[in-house]
Scaffold this motif. Structure first.
Motif, PDB file in Angstrom:
ATOM      1  N   LYS A 175       3.668  -6.489   6.025  1.00 34.38           N
ATOM      2  CA  LYS A 175       4.527  -6.151   4.885  1.00 34.38           C
ATOM      3  C   LYS A 175       4.423  -7.235   3.812  1.00 34.38           C
ATOM      4  CE  LYS A 175       8.040  -3.100   4.420  1.00 34.38           C
ATOM      5  NZ  LYS A 175       7.848  -1.774   3.893  1.00 34.38           N
ATOM      6  N   GLN A 176       4.443  -8.487   4.234  1.00 32.58           N
ATOM      7  CA  GLN A 176       4.322  -9.599   3.292  1.00 32.58           C
ATOM      8  C   GLN A 176       2.924  -9.632   2.672  1.00 32.58           C
ATOM      9  OE1 GLN A 176       5.374 -12.817   5.899  1.00 32.58           O
ATOM     10  NE2 GLN A 176       7.562 -12.694   5.388  1.00 32.58           N
ATOM     11  N   GLN A 177       1.930  -9.271   3.471  1.00 33.06           N
ATOM     12  CA  GLN A 177       0.549  -9.273   3.000  1.00 33.06           C
ATOM     13  C   GLN A 177       0.338  -8.246   1.887  1.00 33.06           C
ATOM     14  OE1 GLN A 177      -2.249  -8.708   6.203  1.00 33.06           O
ATOM     15  NE2 GLN A 177      -3.931  -8.281   4.815  1.00 33.06           N
ATOM     16  N   THR A 178       1.059  -7.140   1.935  1.00 37.13           N
ATOM     17  CA  THR A 178       0.874  -6.063   0.955  1.00 37.13           C
ATOM     18  C   THR A 178       1.979  -6.029  -0.109  1.00 37.13           C
ATOM     19  OG1 THR A 178       2.039  -4.500   2.399  1.00 37.13           O
ATOM     20  CG2 THR A 178      -0.371  -4.606   2.602  1.00 37.13           C
ATOM     21  N   ALA A 179       2.865  -7.000  -0.120  1.00 40.06           N
ATOM     22  CA  ALA A 179       4.024  -6.978  -1.026  1.00 40.06           C
ATOM     23  C   ALA A 179       3.626  -6.932  -2.504  1.00 40.06           C
ATOM     24  CB  ALA A 179       4.923  -8.180  -0.755  1.00 40.06           C
ATOM     25  N   GLU A 180       2.655  -7.730  -2.897  1.00 41.19           N
ATOM     26  CA  GLU A 180       2.259  -7.768  -4.303  1.00 41.19           C
ATOM     27  C   GLU A 180       1.611  -6.448  -4.732  1.00 41.19           C
ATOM     28  OE1 GLU A 180      -0.782 -10.376  -7.021  1.00 41.19           O
ATOM     29  OE2 GLU A 180       0.329 -11.427  -5.454  1.00 41.19           O
ATOM     30  N   VAL A 181       0.767  -5.915  -3.893  1.00 45.99           N
ATOM     31  CA  VAL A 181       0.109  -4.639  -4.190  1.00 45.99           C
ATOM     32  C   VAL A 181       1.139  -3.506  -4.188  1.00 45.99           C
ATOM     33  CG1 VAL A 181      -1.676  -3.016  -3.421  1.00 45.99           C
ATOM     34  CG2 VAL A 181      -2.055  -5.465  -3.217  1.00 45.99           C
ATOM     35  N   PHE A 182       2.097  -3.586  -3.287  1.00 51.48           N
ATOM     36  CA  PHE A 182       3.161  -2.582  -3.239  1.00 51.48           C
ATOM     37  C   PHE A 182       3.933  -2.560  -4.556  1.00 51.48           C
ATOM     38  CE2 PHE A 182       7.458  -1.105  -2.409  1.00 51.48           C
ATOM     39  CZ  PHE A 182       7.224   0.074  -1.707  1.00 51.48           C
ATOM     40  N   GLN A 183       4.214  -3.729  -5.112  1.00 46.11           N
ATOM     41  CA  GLN A 183       4.931  -3.800  -6.387  1.00 46.11           C
ATOM     42  C   GLN A 183       4.110  -3.158  -7.505  1.00 46.11           C
ATOM     43  OE1 GLN A 183       8.197  -4.765  -6.865  1.00 46.11           O
ATOM     44  NE2 GLN A 183       7.775  -3.764  -8.805  1.00 46.11           N
ATOM     45  N   GLU A 184       2.802  -3.383  -7.494  1.00 46.09           N
ATOM     46  CA  GLU A 184       1.929  -2.744  -8.481  1.00 46.09           C
ATOM     47  C   GLU A 184       1.975  -1.226  -8.337  1.00 46.09           C
ATOM     48  OE1 GLU A 184      -2.059  -4.286  -8.424  1.00 46.09           O
ATOM     49  OE2 GLU A 184      -1.343  -6.346  -8.365  1.00 46.09           O
ATOM     50  N   ALA A 185       1.941  -0.751  -7.101  1.00 48.81           N
ATOM     51  CA  ALA A 185       2.005   0.690  -6.849  1.00 48.81           C
ATOM     52  C   ALA A 185       3.320   1.267  -7.345  1.00 48.81           C
ATOM     53  CB  ALA A 185       1.819   0.974  -5.358  1.00 48.81           C
ATOM     54  N   LEU A 186       4.411   0.546  -7.118  1.00 46.38           N
ATOM     55  CA  LEU A 186       5.717   0.990  -7.611  1.00 46.38           C
ATOM     56  C   LEU A 186       5.735   1.071  -9.135  1.00 46.38           C
ATOM     57  CD1 LEU A 186       8.564  -0.735  -5.553  1.00 46.38           C
ATOM     58  CD2 LEU A 186       7.999   1.691  -5.683  1.00 46.38           C
ATOM     59  N   ASN A 187       5.111   0.098  -9.781  1.00 49.91           N
ATOM     60  CA  ASN A 187       5.037   0.129 -11.239  1.00 49.91           C
ATOM     61  C   ASN A 187       4.307   1.382 -11.716  1.00 49.91           C
ATOM     62  OD1 ASN A 187       6.390  -2.313 -11.381  1.00 49.91           O
ATOM     63  ND2 ASN A 187       4.524  -3.526 -11.611  1.00 49.91           N
ATOM     64  N   PHE A 188       3.178   1.700 -11.087  1.00 46.76           N
ATOM     65  CA  PHE A 188       2.456   2.924 -11.434  1.00 46.76           C
ATOM     66  C   PHE A 188       3.331   4.154 -11.195  1.00 46.76           C
ATOM     67  CE2 PHE A 188      -1.554   0.443 -10.450  1.00 46.76           C
ATOM     68  CZ  PHE A 188      -1.959   0.358 -11.773  1.00 46.76           C
ATOM     69  N   TYR A 189       4.040   4.149 -10.082  1.00 48.50           N
ATOM     70  CA  TYR A 189       4.900   5.283  -9.731  1.00 48.50           C
ATOM     71  C   TYR A 189       5.972   5.496 -10.809  1.00 48.50           C
ATOM     72  CZ  TYR A 189       8.200   8.141  -7.087  1.00 48.50           C
ATOM     73  OH  TYR A 189       9.054   9.147  -6.689  1.00 48.50           O
ATOM     74  N   TYR A 190       6.654   4.442 -11.204  1.00 53.45           N
ATOM     75  CA  TYR A 190       7.738   4.568 -12.182  1.00 53.45           C
ATOM     76  C   TYR A 190       7.229   4.785 -13.613  1.00 53.45           C
ATOM     77  CZ  TYR A 190      11.089   3.765  -8.539  1.00 53.45           C
ATOM     78  OH  TYR A 190      11.835   3.897  -7.396  1.00 53.45           O
ATOM     79  N   GLU A 191       5.941   4.508 -13.836  1.00 57.01           N
ATOM     80  CA  GLU A 191       5.316   4.860 -15.117  1.00 57.01           C
ATOM     81  C   GLU A 191       4.779   6.296 -15.074  1.00 57.01           C
ATOM     82  OE1 GLU A 191       2.303   1.882 -15.601  1.00 57.01           O
ATOM     83  OE2 GLU A 191       3.758   0.305 -16.027  1.00 57.01           O
ATOM     84  N   GLN A 192       5.023   6.983 -13.975  1.00 55.69           N
ATOM     85  CA  GLN A 192       4.593   8.358 -13.727  1.00 55.69           C
ATOM     86  C   GLN A 192       3.072   8.482 -13.705  1.00 55.69           C
ATOM     87  OE1 GLN A 192       6.671  11.061 -16.322  1.00 55.69           O
ATOM     88  NE2 GLN A 192       8.672  10.336 -15.646  1.00 55.69           N
TER      89      GLN A 192
END
Length: 92
Positions: free
Chosen positions: A4-21
């Protein structure tokens, strides 16, 4: 927890894409996270939501329609979307 910690930064990027639709990109990034950590339930949730929402179309006024329309209104909306795509393609 280490994954989870290893993918935290990439997860945040994915969330940004998600909320930008930007659901197609978000889905791909969440899929990459799931390849590293298949047990990440939150990434799986957002992966499924991105897959669901990526084919939706936002029509002026804030209404969201899926690409799978039923009935007469569906045929009309599908024709309008096709016309919009053609106008964009040919820069009309």
């Amino acid at each position: 927890m280490v994954l989870k910690q290893q993918t935290a930064e990439v997860f945040q990027e994915a969330l940004n894409f998600y909320y930008e639709q930007k659901f197609v990109v978000a889905q791909k990034v969440f899929q990459n996270i799931l390849q590293i950590n298949p047990d990440d339930r939150v990434a799986m949730l957002y992966f499924k939501r991105s897959r669901k929402y990526r084919s939706n179309v936002r029509i002026p006024g804030g209404v969201v329609w899926g690409r799978n329309f039923d009935g007469e209104i569906g045929r009309i909306l599908h024709a309008l979307l096709s016309l919009k795509d053609a106008c964009t393609k040919f820069k009309i």
